[in-house]
Design a protein around this motif. Sequence first.
Motif, short mmCIF file in Angstrom:
data_model
loop_
_atom_site.label_atom_id
_atom_site.label_comp_id
_atom_site.label_asym_id
_atom_site.label_seq_id
_atom_site.Cartn_x
_atom_site.Cartn_y
_atom_site.Cartn_z
N TYR A 141 2.86 32.13 17.20
CA TYR A 141 3.25 30.94 16.43
C TYR A 141 3.67 31.37 15.03
O TYR A 141 2.94 32.09 14.34
CB TYR A 141 2.09 29.95 16.33
CG TYR A 141 2.46 28.65 15.65
CD1 TYR A 141 3.15 27.67 16.35
CD2 TYR A 141 2.14 28.42 14.32
CE1 TYR A 141 3.51 26.48 15.75
CE2 TYR A 141 2.49 27.23 13.70
CZ TYR A 141 3.17 26.26 14.42
OH TYR A 141 3.53 25.09 13.80
N ALA A 142 4.84 30.92 14.61
CA ALA A 142 5.38 31.27 13.30
C ALA A 142 4.79 30.36 12.23
O ALA A 142 5.06 29.15 12.22
CB ALA A 142 6.90 31.18 13.31
N LEU A 143 3.98 30.93 11.36
CA LEU A 143 3.43 30.17 10.24
C LEU A 143 4.48 29.96 9.16
O LEU A 143 4.44 28.98 8.41
CB LEU A 143 2.22 30.91 9.66
CG LEU A 143 1.10 31.21 10.66
CD1 LEU A 143 0.02 32.06 10.01
CD2 LEU A 143 0.51 29.92 11.22
N SER A 144 5.42 30.90 9.07
CA SER A 144 6.55 30.83 8.15
C SER A 144 7.60 31.79 8.68
O SER A 144 7.35 32.53 9.65
CB SER A 144 6.11 31.22 6.74
OG SER A 144 5.87 32.62 6.67
N PRO A 145 8.79 31.84 8.07
CA PRO A 145 9.78 32.82 8.53
C PRO A 145 9.32 34.26 8.39
O PRO A 145 9.87 35.16 9.04
CB PRO A 145 10.99 32.54 7.63
CG PRO A 145 10.84 31.11 7.23
CD PRO A 145 9.36 30.91 7.08
#
Length: 217
Positions: free
Chosen positions: A131-135
């Motif tokens: 899961y991408a928390l940010s780029p």
Amino acid sequence: TWSRHQLGGFVRGAFNRFADNSTENTEEYGAGVNGRLDVVRQTYLYGGVDYQKLTEQRTDPTSPYGVVRPNEYELFRANVGAVRGVNRLRLSGRLDYNDFSYSDNVLVNGTFLSGLQRSRNALTGTGRAEYALSPAVSAFVGGKFGRTRYDVPSQGGFDRDSKESSYTVGTSFDLTRLSRGEIEGGVVSRSFDDPRFQSVKGATLSGRDISDQPLEI
């Protein structure tokens, strides 16, 4: 490479010759193909297969000691996998098959060394949810299951076939604009078919460069 999909391949060779020690001469070569099928954005299938004839370095800790010439082996590999991205979530799975076939050799004292003792194959499956928390940063959980089978029992009659599993959590992150790394830790276990071998379990911690695998969100 096209706007979608990808197809690649390689052919390699390395031939070493020594002026005074001809027993150290080696020939290595191999060839393979790989490809990727883009289904929709962030979703694709991929796979590859290759064959290589290789030589162990005498300084390799796994190479038999006291052989008259460098130990040779053949390696056949195949893999297939899939990646599915949905918004910030990415699911991936992969299946790998590796077959090692070692050549016979002779020790300096004249003892015959059978390559079958080390010949084996391994089938490994891996899965991961990220899961991408940010780029720049993501978190993930993963699992791995494997099965190793030897062609023949050991010289002492031991069955070395085994099963392995591991469960990890970790994070991947941008180090710079052009580089990316990841760190993961968890537990790993291995059990053997031969009851005379005790099962083992322990902790695992690893880090690696994944600059060629940017996270898409």
